[in-house]
Design a protein around this motif. Structure first.
Motif, PDB file in Angstrom:
ATOM      1  N   PRO A 165       0.815  -1.217   0.000  1.00 17.19           N
ATOM      2  CA  PRO A 165       0.000   0.000   0.000  1.00 17.19           C
ATOM      3  C   PRO A 165       0.849   1.268   0.000  1.00 17.19           C
ATOM      4  CG  PRO A 165       0.118  -0.911   2.210  1.00 17.19           C
ATOM      5  CD  PRO A 165       0.791  -1.904   1.313  1.00 17.19           C
ATOM      6  N   LYS A 166       0.231   2.349  -0.461  1.00 18.40           N
ATOM      7  CA  LYS A 166       0.885   3.656  -0.403  1.00 18.40           C
ATOM      8  C   LYS A 166       0.713   4.289   0.969  1.00 18.40           C
ATOM      9  CE  LYS A 166       0.272   4.629  -5.343  1.00 18.40           C
ATOM     10  NZ  LYS A 166      -0.348   5.544  -6.341  1.00 18.40           N
ATOM     11  N   LEU A 167      -0.370   3.925   1.646  1.00 20.02           N
ATOM     12  CA  LEU A 167      -0.681   4.454   2.974  1.00 20.02           C
ATOM     13  C   LEU A 167      -0.793   3.307   3.963  1.00 20.02           C
ATOM     14  CD1 LEU A 167      -3.472   7.087   2.206  1.00 20.02           C
ATOM     15  CD2 LEU A 167      -1.227   7.588   3.168  1.00 20.02           C
ATOM     16  N   LEU A 168      -0.203   3.508   5.132  1.00 18.49           N
ATOM     17  CA  LEU A 168      -0.277   2.489   6.182  1.00 18.49           C
ATOM     18  C   LEU A 168      -0.745   3.145   7.473  1.00 18.49           C
ATOM     19  CD1 LEU A 168       0.248  -0.459   6.984  1.00 18.49           C
ATOM     20  CD2 LEU A 168       2.623   0.164   7.458  1.00 18.49           C
ATOM     21  N   PHE A 169      -1.786   2.574   8.090  1.00 20.15           N
ATOM     22  CA  PHE A 169      -2.360   3.127   9.312  1.00 20.15           C
ATOM     23  C   PHE A 169      -2.130   2.160  10.476  1.00 20.15           C
ATOM     24  CE2 PHE A 169      -4.742   4.972   5.834  1.00 20.15           C
ATOM     25  CZ  PHE A 169      -4.870   6.310   6.192  1.00 20.15           C
ATOM     26  N   PHE A 170      -1.727   2.717  11.603  1.00 21.27           N
ATOM     27  CA  PHE A 170      -1.550   1.940  12.828  1.00 21.27           C
ATOM     28  C   PHE A 170      -2.443   2.522  13.916  1.00 21.27           C
ATOM     29  CE2 PHE A 170       2.489   1.065  10.740  1.00 21.27           C
ATOM     30  CZ  PHE A 170       2.764  -0.249  11.092  1.00 21.27           C
ATOM     31  N   ASP A 171      -3.125   1.646  14.629  1.00 20.84           N
ATOM     32  CA  ASP A 171      -3.909   2.050  15.805  1.00 20.84           C
ATOM     33  C   ASP A 171      -3.242   1.469  17.046  1.00 20.84           C
ATOM     34  OD1 ASP A 171      -5.823   2.951  17.557  1.00 20.84           O
ATOM     35  OD2 ASP A 171      -7.328   1.462  17.001  1.00 20.84           O
ATOM     36  N   GLU A 172      -2.583   2.326  17.824  1.00 25.56           N
ATOM     37  CA  GLU A 172      -1.894   1.925  19.058  1.00 25.56           C
ATOM     38  C   GLU A 172      -0.992   0.711  18.827  1.00 25.56           C
ATOM     39  OE1 GLU A 172      -1.880   3.698  21.609  1.00 25.56           O
ATOM     40  OE2 GLU A 172      -3.721   4.876  21.660  1.00 25.56           O
ATOM     41  N   PRO A 173       0.033   0.825  17.998  1.00 28.25           N
ATOM     42  CA  PRO A 173       0.865  -0.351  17.682  1.00 28.25           C
ATOM     43  C   PRO A 173       1.612  -0.928  18.873  1.00 28.25           C
ATOM     44  CG  PRO A 173       1.869   1.671  16.846  1.00 28.25           C
ATOM     45  CD  PRO A 173       0.496   2.035  17.297  1.00 28.25           C
ATOM     46  N   SER A 174       1.928  -0.095  19.868  1.00 35.95           N
ATOM     47  CA  SER A 174       2.725  -0.584  21.003  1.00 35.95           C
ATOM     48  C   SER A 174       1.884  -0.982  22.204  1.00 35.95           C
ATOM     49  CB  SER A 174       3.737   0.497  21.438  1.00 35.95           C
ATOM     50  OG  SER A 174       4.577   0.850  20.362  1.00 35.95           O
ATOM     51  N   ALA A 175       0.570  -0.842  22.103  1.00 38.07           N
ATOM     52  CA  ALA A 175      -0.292  -1.122  23.256  1.00 38.07           C
ATOM     53  C   ALA A 175      -0.165  -2.575  23.698  1.00 38.07           C
ATOM     54  CB  ALA A 175      -1.749  -0.805  22.907  1.00 38.07           C
ATOM     55  N   GLY A 176       0.061  -2.778  24.988  1.00 40.83           N
ATOM     56  CA  GLY A 176       0.115  -4.115  25.552  1.00 40.83           C
ATOM     57  C   GLY A 176       1.418  -4.854  25.346  1.00 40.83           C
ATOM     58  N   LEU A 177       2.428  -4.190  24.789  1.00 43.69           N
ATOM     59  CA  LEU A 177       3.708  -4.854  24.539  1.00 43.69           C
ATOM     60  C   LEU A 177       4.738  -4.461  25.592  1.00 43.69           C
ATOM     61  CD1 LEU A 177       4.042  -4.418  20.664  1.00 43.69           C
ATOM     62  CD2 LEU A 177       3.057  -6.345  21.928  1.00 43.69           C
ATOM     63  N   ASP A 178       5.669  -5.378  25.872  1.00 41.61           N
ATOM     64  CA  ASP A 178       6.760  -5.040  26.783  1.00 41.61           C
ATOM     65  C   ASP A 178       7.692  -4.058  26.079  1.00 41.61           C
ATOM     66  OD1 ASP A 178       9.319  -6.602  25.684  1.00 41.61           O
ATOM     67  OD2 ASP A 178       7.552  -7.885  25.413  1.00 41.61           O
ATOM     68  N   PRO A 179       8.521  -3.328  26.823  1.00 43.24           N
ATOM     69  CA  PRO A 179       9.363  -2.281  26.220  1.00 43.24           C
ATOM     70  C   PRO A 179      10.263  -2.769  25.089  1.00 43.24           C
ATOM     71  CG  PRO A 179       9.335  -2.033  28.601  1.00 43.24           C
ATOM     72  CD  PRO A 179       8.620  -3.317  28.301  1.00 43.24           C
ATOM     73  N   SER A 180      10.854  -3.940  25.229  1.00 44.37           N
ATOM     74  CA  SER A 180      11.755  -4.448  24.181  1.00 44.37           C
ATOM     75  C   SER A 180      10.995  -4.757  22.897  1.00 44.37           C
ATOM     76  CB  SER A 180      12.480  -5.705  24.676  1.00 44.37           C
ATOM     77  OG  SER A 180      13.323  -5.398  25.764  1.00 44.37           O
ATOM     78  N   THR A 181       9.851  -5.427  23.028  1.00 42.71           N
ATOM     79  CA  THR A 181       9.048  -5.758  21.848  1.00 42.71           C
ATOM     80  C   THR A 181       8.501  -4.493  21.194  1.00 42.71           C
ATOM     81  OG1 THR A 181       8.408  -7.850  22.891  1.00 42.71           O
ATOM     82  CG2 THR A 181       7.095  -7.119  21.021  1.00 42.71           C
ATOM     83  N   ALA A 182       8.098  -3.515  22.014  1.00 45.18           N
ATOM     84  CA  ALA A 182       7.606  -2.248  21.469  1.00 45.18           C
ATOM     85  C   ALA A 182       8.707  -1.535  20.690  1.00 45.18           C
ATOM     86  CB  ALA A 182       7.090  -1.359  22.599  1.00 45.18           C
ATOM     87  N   ALA A 183       9.930  -1.558  21.207  1.00 42.71           N
ATOM     88  CA  ALA A 183      11.058  -0.927  20.510  1.00 42.71           C
ATOM     89  C   ALA A 183      11.349  -1.616  19.187  1.00 42.71           C
ATOM     90  CB  ALA A 183      12.293  -0.946  21.409  1.00 42.71           C
ATOM     91  N   GLU A 184      11.231  -2.945  19.156  1.00 39.12           N
ATOM     92  CA  GLU A 184      11.434  -3.686  17.908  1.00 39.12           C
ATOM     93  C   GLU A 184      10.376  -3.309  16.873  1.00 39.12           C
ATOM     94  OE1 GLU A 184      11.334  -7.756  19.001  1.00 39.12           O
ATOM     95  OE2 GLU A 184      13.197  -7.676  20.159  1.00 39.12           O
ATOM     96  N   LEU A 185       9.131  -3.162  17.320  1.00 36.82           N
ATOM     97  CA  LEU A 185       8.057  -2.789  16.396  1.00 36.82           C
ATOM     98  C   LEU A 185       8.253  -1.368  15.883  1.00 36.82           C
ATOM     99  CD1 LEU A 185       5.476  -3.801  15.065  1.00 36.82           C
ATOM    100  CD2 LEU A 185       4.200  -2.934  17.022  1.00 36.82           C
TER     101      LEU A 185
END
Length: 332
Positions: A165-185
């Motif tokens: 896609p040309k446009l990508l939408f994220f809704d709270e991508p880091s919600a519920g993740l531990d800090p390391s996994t959130a940083a990877e995302l």
């Protein structure tokens, strides 16, 4: 809007207003999202972020205003025109939204099967490429119930980008993740922007993620965009509400107790009436309020005690003029 402006911006919003019944959710929203950039929309709960995202996805028709996405004003477009724009969008939902009866690979392939005529071999190759991009290739045969939170997010991301896609939408991508996994995302989002040249819109209030991934930030409050700018400009903002968000200061709540009491006070017709008992009768508290325990639950803890009426008559009372006994049980 000029032609040059339309070419530079993937999304242009002008004077957007959204009402739900009599309640105004978005009021005169104006925002430009440049091509190939990451725009983060942040704000406190109830600010209107999710409603704005629903409008951007064509799921909610605005009350008024214009919303140009890739050159099409989806605020006034037909469903057919909106669907043409949607083909160029990818969405990574907050909870993943994977179909539980399909494997990871089958979830990712769904859009290709629905919207293209590609052969099976090509679909499998594209699926494996996207899974490899999000470090999920070993999990292609797993079911959603077998995935961790971070794996679910990455699988949902692979599905969102399967159509390039040309446009990508994220809704709270880091919600519920531990800090390391959130940083990877977060790093994965940056990589996607750089390698696939996508325009990315992220709705979140996670400060660590915001200042790591954002090229531009739009701050929302009470249905308005109160400020836009680069992360450095937002950090330097003198707006006290923005500084309160950045420094995690609680909002002050002023309660007018007199107005509150008047609003919730019951009028005389709504008040329960306590009637006097006839002579010789006494009020008995029901078993519920005497604290009997049934099935492990203490019924005296019921926050809604009830009024109980128990009517009985002595033998021979009917038609004999004999005494009748009326017993009322009610909770105080």
């Amino acid at each position: 809007m000029s032609t040059d402006n339309s070419q530079r911006n993937a999304i242009s919003i002008r004077n957007l207003v959204v009402d739900y019944s009599q309640r105004r959710i978005l009021s005169d929203v104006n925002l430009d999202i440049p091509m190939g950039q990451i725009m983060v929309i942040m704000g406190q709960s109830g600010a209107g972020k999710t409603t704005l995202l629903r409008c951007l996805l064509g799921l909610k028709k605005p009350t008024s205003g214009s919303l140009h996405i890739l050159g099409t004003d989806i605020a006034s477009a037909s469903l057919r025109e909106i669907n043409k724009v949607r083909i160029q969008m990818g969405v990574a939902f907050q909870g993943g939204a994977l179909f539980s009866s399909m494997s990871v690979a089958e979830n990712i392939q769904l859009a290709l099967r629905e919207h293209t005529n590609l052969d099976e071999k090509t679909i499998e190759i594209m699926t494996r490429i996207k899974l490899d991009m999000v470090n999920m290739l070993p999990a292609e045969h797993l079911m959603p119930a077998e995935l961790s939170g971070g794996m679910t997010k990455r699988a949902a991301l692979a599905r969102a980008i399967i159509m390039d896609p040309k446009l990508l939408f994220f809704d709270e991508p880091s919600a519920g993740l531990d800090p390391s996994t959130a940083a990877e995302l977060d790093q994965l989002i940056i990589t996607l922007k750089n390698t696939m040249r996508m325009t990315i819109v992220v709705v979140t209030h996670e400060l660590d993620s915001i200042f790591k991934i954002a090229d531009h930030i739009a701050v929302m409050s009470n249905g308005l965009i109160i400020e836009t700018g680069t992360p450095q400009q937002i950090t330097a903002s003198t707006n006290p509400e923005i500084q309160g968000m950045l420094n995690r200061k609680p909002r002050e709540t002023i309660v007018d107790t007199d107005t509150h009491l008047r609003r919730h006070d019951l009028d005389d017709s709504q008040r329960p009436v306590r009637r006097a008992l006839p002579a010789g009768h006494r009020a008995i508290r029901p078993a519920r309020d005497r604290g009997l325990v049934r099935g492990g639950l203490r019924e005296a803890d019921d926050p809604h005690p009830r009024i109980h009426f128990d009517r009985s008559a002595d033998i021979g009372a009917q038609g004999t003029g004999g005494p009748r006994r009326l017993s009322l049980q009610f909770a105080e």
